[in-house]
Write a protein that holds these residues in place. Sequence first.
Motif, PDB file in Angstrom:
ATOM      1  N   GLY A  47      56.284  31.912  25.372  1.00  0.00           N
ATOM      2  CA  GLY A  47      56.941  32.554  25.965  1.00  0.00           C
ATOM      3  C   GLY A  47      57.275  33.781  26.175  1.00  0.00           C
ATOM      4  O   GLY A  47      58.190  34.578  27.480  1.00  0.00           O
ATOM      5  N   VAL A  48      56.425  35.002  25.801  1.00  0.00           N
ATOM      6  CA  VAL A  48      57.175  36.141  25.522  1.00  0.00           C
ATOM      7  C   VAL A  48      56.309  36.562  26.932  1.00  0.00           C
ATOM      8  O   VAL A  48      54.678  36.841  26.660  1.00  0.00           O
ATOM      9  CB  VAL A  48      56.786  36.894  23.943  1.00  0.00           C
ATOM     10  CG1 VAL A  48      56.874  38.327  24.024  1.00  0.00           C
ATOM     11  CG2 VAL A  48      57.293  36.234  22.973  1.00  0.00           C
ATOM     12  N   GLY A  91      50.402  41.954  33.068  1.00  0.00           N
ATOM     13  CA  GLY A  91      50.291  43.145  34.189  1.00  0.00           C
ATOM     14  C   GLY A  91      50.423  44.377  32.963  1.00  0.00           C
ATOM     15  O   GLY A  91      49.922  45.008  31.902  1.00  0.00           O
ATOM     16  N   TYR A  92      49.207  45.591  33.630  1.00  0.00           N
ATOM     17  CA  TYR A  92      48.951  46.492  33.537  1.00  0.00           C
ATOM     18  C   TYR A  92      49.478  47.857  34.618  1.00  0.00           C
ATOM     19  O   TYR A  92      49.623  47.871  35.267  1.00  0.00           O
ATOM     20  CB  TYR A  92      47.854  46.718  33.253  1.00  0.00           C
ATOM     21  CG  TYR A  92      47.071  48.694  33.540  1.00  0.00           C
ATOM     22  CD1 TYR A  92      46.867  49.206  32.278  1.00  0.00           C
ATOM     23  CD2 TYR A  92      46.874  49.040  34.568  1.00  0.00           C
ATOM     24  CE1 TYR A  92      46.856  50.563  31.964  1.00  0.00           C
ATOM     25  CE2 TYR A  92      46.507  50.456  34.676  1.00  0.00           C
ATOM     26  CZ  TYR A  92      46.116  51.468  32.732  1.00  0.00           C
ATOM     27  OH  TYR A  92      46.275  52.590  33.278  1.00  0.00           O
ATOM     28  N   LEU A  97      57.952  50.023  34.579  1.00  0.00           N
ATOM     29  CA  LEU A  97      58.000  48.900  33.547  1.00  0.00           C
ATOM     30  C   LEU A  97      58.867  48.231  33.340  1.00  0.00           C
ATOM     31  O   LEU A  97      58.685  46.506  33.199  1.00  0.00           O
ATOM     32  CB  LEU A  97      57.478  49.744  32.567  1.00  0.00           C
ATOM     33  CG  LEU A  97      57.163  48.869  31.534  1.00  0.00           C
ATOM     34  CD1 LEU A  97      55.589  47.918  30.941  1.00  0.00           C
ATOM     35  CD2 LEU A  97      57.039  49.508  29.875  1.00  0.00           C
ATOM     36  N   VAL A  98      59.882  48.504  33.007  1.00  0.00           N
ATOM     37  CA  VAL A  98      61.710  47.563  32.848  1.00  0.00           C
ATOM     38  C   VAL A  98      61.612  46.926  34.062  1.00  0.00           C
ATOM     39  O   VAL A  98      61.799  45.943  33.556  1.00  0.00           O
ATOM     40  CB  VAL A  98      62.203  48.890  32.852  1.00  0.00           C
ATOM     41  CG1 VAL A  98      64.273  47.506  31.962  1.00  0.00           C
ATOM     42  CG2 VAL A  98      61.872  49.916  31.263  1.00  0.00           C
ATOM     43  N   ALA A  99      61.219  47.488  35.418  1.00  0.00           N
ATOM     44  CA  ALA A  99      62.125  46.756  36.031  1.00  0.00           C
ATOM     45  C   ALA A  99      60.929  45.969  36.632  1.00  0.00           C
ATOM     46  O   ALA A  99      60.789  44.426  36.469  1.00  0.00           O
ATOM     47  CB  ALA A  99      61.644  47.641  37.297  1.00  0.00           C
ATOM     48  N   ARG A 107      61.839  41.816  35.656  1.00  0.00           N
ATOM     49  CA  ARG A 107      61.563  40.453  36.691  1.00  0.00           C
ATOM     50  C   ARG A 107      60.729  39.235  36.696  1.00  0.00           C
ATOM     51  O   ARG A 107      60.331  38.634  36.554  1.00  0.00           O
ATOM     52  CB  ARG A 107      60.440  41.660  38.077  1.00  0.00           C
ATOM     53  CG  ARG A 107      60.515  40.632  39.149  1.00  0.00           C
ATOM     54  CD  ARG A 107      59.815  41.123  40.245  1.00  0.00           C
ATOM     55  NE  ARG A 107      60.466  43.269  41.019  1.00  0.00           N
ATOM     56  CZ  ARG A 107      60.131  43.978  40.470  1.00  0.00           C
ATOM     57  NH1 ARG A 107      58.215  43.844  40.274  1.00  0.00           N
ATOM     58  NH2 ARG A 107      60.556  44.994  40.309  1.00  0.00           N
ATOM     59  N   ALA A 108      60.026  39.639  34.967  1.00  0.00           N
ATOM     60  CA  ALA A 108      58.878  38.271  34.880  1.00  0.00           C
ATOM     61  C   ALA A 108      59.809  37.897  34.167  1.00  0.00           C
ATOM     62  O   ALA A 108      59.355  36.342  34.489  1.00  0.00           O
ATOM     63  CB  ALA A 108      57.789  39.602  34.308  1.00  0.00           C
ATOM     64  N   LEU A 109      60.911  38.654  33.399  1.00  0.00           N
ATOM     65  CA  LEU A 109      61.600  37.151  32.815  1.00  0.00           C
ATOM     66  C   LEU A 109      62.534  36.780  33.498  1.00  0.00           C
ATOM     67  O   LEU A 109      62.812  35.081  33.361  1.00  0.00           O
ATOM     68  CB  LEU A 109      62.015  38.262  31.343  1.00  0.00           C
ATOM     69  CG  LEU A 109      61.596  38.686  30.729  1.00  0.00           C
ATOM     70  CD1 LEU A 109      62.265  39.387  29.883  1.00  0.00           C
ATOM     71  CD2 LEU A 109      60.962  37.704  29.624  1.00  0.00           C
ATOM     72  N   ARG A 110      62.506  37.357  34.335  1.00  0.00           N
ATOM     73  CA  ARG A 110      63.918  36.445  35.936  1.00  0.00           C
ATOM     74  C   ARG A 110      63.309  35.409  36.570  1.00  0.00           C
ATOM     75  O   ARG A 110      63.689  33.452  36.833  1.00  0.00           O
ATOM     76  CB  ARG A 110      64.694  37.747  36.476  1.00  0.00           C
ATOM     77  CG  ARG A 110      66.029  37.185  37.708  1.00  0.00           C
ATOM     78  CD  ARG A 110      66.413  38.218  38.060  1.00  0.00           C
ATOM     79  NE  ARG A 110      65.133  38.527  38.827  1.00  0.00           N
ATOM     80  CZ  ARG A 110      65.545  40.218  39.246  1.00  0.00           C
ATOM     81  NH1 ARG A 110      66.091  40.497  38.396  1.00  0.00           N
ATOM     82  NH2 ARG A 110      64.166  40.510  39.929  1.00  0.00           N
TER      83      ARG A 110
END
Length: 353
Positions: free
Chosen positions: A160-161, A177-178, A324-326, A330-333
């Motif tokens: 799940g990471v 993603g890249y 990147l942080v966004a 977003r991927a986690l949310r």
Amino acid sequence: MHEGSSQAARTPMARRPTITDLAAKAGVSVATVDRVLNARTPVRTETARRVHEAAAAIGYHAAGLLRERLRAELPFVRLGFLLQRPDQAFFQAFGRELLAACEGARDIRIRPEVAFLESQQPAEVAPRLAALGARSDAVAAVAIEHPAVDAVVADLKARGVRVFALVSDFAPGARDGYLGLDNRKVGRTAAWTIARIAPAPGKVALFVGSHRFLGHEMREIGFRTFFREAAPDFTVLDTLVNLETPALAHEATLGLLHRHPDLAGLYVAGGGMEGVIAALREEGMAGRLVAVCNESTADTRAALADGIMTLVVATPLERLCRELVAQMTRALRDGAADATVFLPFDILVAENI
């Protein structure tokens, strides 16, 4: 009574902002402000943020309490970042921008961890990535492409990471993603510069850090393809590998110049440019060949100013880190991530540094 004392006596003391002032500034009712201040009933996050911003703007005494309460109510995530060698100025700046981007995130609390690799060996990269992933909800790395690294990415994804590649792609098809430059275009831009500025066709040299960096390989492909298609009168020499080590790059550059005194152009597609710059300066090569490298550092900017480097292709680090942080949060949310995000690169010459 002295005039100054009389004036001081007539000057009213600054009035302390009240809850009514705060409500007016935030554009909400006093009752809403009371709910935010005392956490009586839930208030929309956006409304609470407006009250906090208004409190800071007017100097309301509880502004600090509001800020801490808002942050405590935000979701919390752990983000890990694995970069290359800490002795390189580019990656030092990269780490600082990553921390700043995490600190500046508005809708989420982030605990960042920035780690650095001392080598490009799979035996170091794979376990370091695995260990960082075990402590994080999502990780991003500048890493080599290797089966051992691919296996770690697959394992992290299974647990799940979320995993992102930075600057140079790895584990394509497995990572989420890249984010970075379009490295093929970077290589073509370096080749275009040499072909257009060199006074006549001649020999051209190319350095990469390692062919296990897919980003370097794509830059080499773009570089060679441009000369093959658009400037076939130039001769591109065999690629040199400097392992991103300034000392190796310095020695290899001196050897290159002695073997090919008629060299027309040189492109450093990876790290180690400090060694290349030092060798070019020692040999008095300013203005005698077209030299291109990557990333804006004190060394590369000085080389531009001295005429040692002709052009520098630079990654917009601040923008990359914010994006990147966004993407990671977003991927986690939401469970969604853009597979590939190419950022426009900066072009630096002596006249715009």
